[in-house]
Design a protein around this motif. Structure first.
Motif, PDB file in Angstrom:
ATOM      1  N   MET A  95       0.838  -1.195   0.000  1.00 34.06           N
ATOM      2  CA  MET A  95       0.000   0.000   0.000  1.00 34.06           C
ATOM      3  C   MET A  95       0.881   1.257   0.000  1.00 34.06           C
ATOM      4  SD  MET A  95      -3.220   0.739   2.504  1.00 34.06           S
ATOM      5  CE  MET A  95      -2.327   1.592   3.753  1.00 34.06           C
ATOM      6  N   ALA A  96       0.533   2.267  -0.861  1.00 37.07           N
ATOM      7  CA  ALA A  96       1.353   3.487  -0.957  1.00 37.07           C
ATOM      8  C   ALA A  96       1.191   4.341   0.304  1.00 37.07           C
ATOM      9  CB  ALA A  96       0.928   4.298  -2.168  1.00 37.07           C
ATOM     10  N   VAL A  97       2.324   4.842   0.795  1.00 38.75           N
ATOM     11  CA  VAL A  97       2.275   5.725   1.968  1.00 38.75           C
ATOM     12  C   VAL A  97       2.154   7.157   1.464  1.00 38.75           C
ATOM     13  CG1 VAL A  97       3.538   6.516   4.009  1.00 38.75           C
ATOM     14  CG2 VAL A  97       3.769   4.147   3.239  1.00 38.75           C
ATOM     15  N   HIS A  98       1.111   7.862   1.946  1.00 42.39           N
ATOM     16  CA  HIS A  98       0.924   9.241   1.479  1.00 42.39           C
ATOM     17  C   HIS A  98       1.696  10.202   2.388  1.00 42.39           C
ATOM     18  CE1 HIS A  98      -0.851  12.661  -0.446  1.00 42.39           C
ATOM     19  NE2 HIS A  98      -1.213  13.147   0.730  1.00 42.39           N
ATOM     20  N   ILE A  99       2.710  10.851   1.822  1.00 44.07           N
ATOM     21  CA  ILE A  99       3.511  11.802   2.611  1.00 44.07           C
ATOM     22  C   ILE A  99       3.012  13.209   2.327  1.00 44.07           C
ATOM     23  CG2 ILE A  99       5.831  12.672   3.079  1.00 44.07           C
ATOM     24  CD1 ILE A  99       6.764   9.928   2.904  1.00 44.07           C
ATOM     25  N   GLN A 100       2.651  13.939   3.386  1.00 42.87           N
ATOM     26  CA  GLN A 100       2.155  15.318   3.244  1.00 42.87           C
ATOM     27  C   GLN A 100       3.310  16.253   2.885  1.00 42.87           C
ATOM     28  OE1 GLN A 100      -0.945  16.421   3.722  1.00 42.87           O
ATOM     29  NE2 GLN A 100      -1.968  14.669   4.655  1.00 42.87           N
ATOM     30  N   LYS A 101       2.990  17.309   2.131  1.00 40.86           N
ATOM     31  CA  LYS A 101       4.028  18.313   1.849  1.00 40.86           C
ATOM     32  C   LYS A 101       4.362  19.078   3.140  1.00 40.86           C
ATOM     33  CE  LYS A 101       1.179  22.284   0.670  1.00 40.86           C
ATOM     34  NZ  LYS A 101       0.747  23.236  -0.349  1.00 40.86           N
ATOM     35  N   ARG A 102       5.533  19.700   3.182  1.00 40.56           N
ATOM     36  CA  ARG A 102       5.896  20.552   4.320  1.00 40.56           C
ATOM     37  C   ARG A 102       4.870  21.665   4.459  1.00 40.56           C
ATOM     38  NH1 ARG A 102      10.456  23.835   3.390  1.00 40.56           N
ATOM     39  NH2 ARG A 102      10.292  24.565   5.518  1.00 40.56           N
ATOM     40  N   GLN A 103       4.553  22.037   5.693  1.00 39.90           N
ATOM     41  CA  GLN A 103       3.586  23.114   5.920  1.00 39.90           C
ATOM     42  C   GLN A 103       4.266  24.407   6.378  1.00 39.90           C
ATOM     43  OE1 GLN A 103       0.411  22.838   5.151  1.00 39.90           O
ATOM     44  NE2 GLN A 103       0.569  20.665   4.656  1.00 39.90           N
ATOM     45  N   ASP A 104       5.521  24.325   6.844  1.00 39.30           N
ATOM     46  CA  ASP A 104       6.155  25.505   7.456  1.00 39.30           C
ATOM     47  C   ASP A 104       7.123  26.207   6.505  1.00 39.30           C
ATOM     48  OD1 ASP A 104       7.956  23.431   7.436  1.00 39.30           O
ATOM     49  OD2 ASP A 104       8.794  23.883   9.422  1.00 39.30           O
ATOM     50  N   TYR A 105       6.859  26.066   5.214  1.00 33.08           N
ATOM     51  CA  TYR A 105       7.716  26.767   4.246  1.00 33.08           C
ATOM     52  C   TYR A 105       7.440  28.278   4.322  1.00 33.08           C
ATOM     53  CZ  TYR A 105       3.402  26.395   1.510  1.00 33.08           C
ATOM     54  OH  TYR A 105       2.103  26.454   1.101  1.00 33.08           O
ATOM     55  N   ILE A 106       8.452  29.078   3.943  1.00 33.34           N
ATOM     56  CA  ILE A 106       8.291  30.531   4.044  1.00 33.34           C
ATOM     57  C   ILE A 106       7.388  31.051   2.917  1.00 33.34           C
ATOM     58  CG2 ILE A 106      10.433  30.929   5.319  1.00 33.34           C
ATOM     59  CD1 ILE A 106      11.760  31.842   2.739  1.00 33.34           C
ATOM     60  N   SER A 107       6.670  32.138   3.216  1.00 33.27           N
ATOM     61  CA  SER A 107       5.759  32.745   2.226  1.00 33.27           C
ATOM     62  C   SER A 107       6.576  33.522   1.188  1.00 33.27           C
ATOM     63  CB  SER A 107       4.806  33.708   2.937  1.00 33.27           C
ATOM     64  OG  SER A 107       5.549  34.827   3.399  1.00 33.27           O
ATOM     65  N   TRP A 108       5.918  33.936   0.099  1.00 35.48           N
ATOM     66  CA  TRP A 108       6.609  34.772  -0.899  1.00 35.48           C
ATOM     67  C   TRP A 108       7.138  36.042  -0.245  1.00 35.48           C
ATOM     68  CZ3 TRP A 108       8.221  32.552  -4.979  1.00 35.48           C
ATOM     69  CH2 TRP A 108       7.455  31.660  -5.727  1.00 35.48           C
ATOM     70  N   ASP A 109       6.300  36.700   0.581  1.00 33.63           N
ATOM     71  CA  ASP A 109       6.736  37.959   1.192  1.00 33.63           C
ATOM     72  C   ASP A 109       7.926  37.735   2.134  1.00 33.63           C
ATOM     73  OD1 ASP A 109       5.015  39.617  -0.161  1.00 33.63           O
ATOM     74  OD2 ASP A 109       3.867  40.251   1.592  1.00 33.63           O
ATOM     75  N   GLU A 110       7.896  36.655   2.905  1.00 27.36           N
ATOM     76  CA  GLU A 110       9.038  36.362   3.793  1.00 27.36           C
ATOM     77  C   GLU A 110      10.297  36.089   2.962  1.00 27.36           C
ATOM     78  OE1 GLU A 110       7.608  34.054   7.756  1.00 27.36           O
ATOM     79  OE2 GLU A 110       7.056  33.100   5.876  1.00 27.36           O
ATOM     80  N   TYR A 111      10.102  35.380   1.864  1.00 29.09           N
ATOM     81  CA  TYR A 111      11.222  35.026   0.980  1.00 29.09           C
ATOM     82  C   TYR A 111      11.866  36.296   0.411  1.00 29.09           C
ATOM     83  CZ  TYR A 111      13.283  32.697  -3.231  1.00 29.09           C
ATOM     84  OH  TYR A 111      14.088  32.227  -4.233  1.00 29.09           O
ATOM     85  N   PHE A 112      11.048  37.152  -0.194  1.00 32.83           N
ATOM     86  CA  PHE A 112      11.626  38.312  -0.879  1.00 32.83           C
ATOM     87  C   PHE A 112      12.112  39.387   0.101  1.00 32.83           C
ATOM     88  CE2 PHE A 112       8.555  36.816  -4.294  1.00 32.83           C
ATOM     89  CZ  PHE A 112       9.539  36.080  -4.943  1.00 32.83           C
TER      90      PHE A 112
END
Ligand SMILES: Nc1ccn([C@H]2C[C@H](O)[C@@H](COP(=O)(O)O)O2)c(=O)n1
Ligand SMILES: [Zn+2]
Length: 164
Positions: free
Chosen positions: A1-18
């Motif tokens: 059975m395939a294990v579903h891995i969730q994407k990271r949730q704590d990535y920085i926003s566009w505004d935080e990035y720029f």
């Protein structure tokens, strides 16, 4: 059975990035009082250019004055290129029409002229410590007239830690 891995949730926003890139750029400044950084971004969130405040090419950081007070010719103000202007001048790709500018300090009147003439349509700033000066009042007056939108960056409070 395939294990579903969730994407990271704590990535920085566009505004935080720029804004983070703008602030990192400001850390290159040799100005002992205000280190200002700018990052120009396309409408589809691609970084186009960066800059920080410093003396023009050929004008030595060790020989030109960093003083804030004294005879005009002995202060930094007549010599420093502002971060926003450096970011505009550093761009090698053609038009900046419709671009966004992230900057750690609200643009002065001279940078506002360059921002408007370059076609930059949005300014996102962090600090506005000179808001009561004629320079910043004039800057806002020109940007209002020219339809350049500006808004204050909302600090997330997240500590972005990079060890290099
Ligand atoms: N939007 C701005 C405003 C100022 N700068 C530069 C010019 C100086 O190097 C420094 C301000 O010096 P202070 O009067 O705070 O000692 O910041 C800039 O790059 N962009
Ligand atoms: Zn300026």
């Amino acid at each position: 059975m395939a294990v579903h891995i969730q994407k990271r949730q704590d990535y920085i926003s566009w505004d935080e990035y720029f804004m983070g890139v703008a602030m990192l750029s400001g850390m290159r400044s040799k100005d002992p009082n205000s280190q200002v950084g700018a990052c120009i971004v396309s409408e589809d969130n691609k970084i186009l250019s960066m800059g920080y405040n410093g003396f023009p090419k050929g004008c030595s950081d060790d020989e030109f004055p960093w003083a804030r007070e004294g005879e005009p010719l002995d202060t930094k103000y007549l010599y420093v290129t502002h971060s926003e202007l450096n970011a505009i001048l550093n761009y090698r790709g053609g038009s900046l029409e419709g671009a966004k500018l992230y900057v750690s300090l609200f643009p002065c009147n001279e940078c506002a002229k360059a921002i408007i003439q370059a076609g930059i349509k949005t300014v996102i700033y962090d600090c506005d410590k000179y808001e009561h000066t004629p320079s910043v009042i004039a800057s806002k007056r020109m940007m209002d007239a020219a339809g350049v939108r500006y808004y204050k960056y909302k600090r997330s409070g997240r500590k972005i830690d990079i060890t290099v």
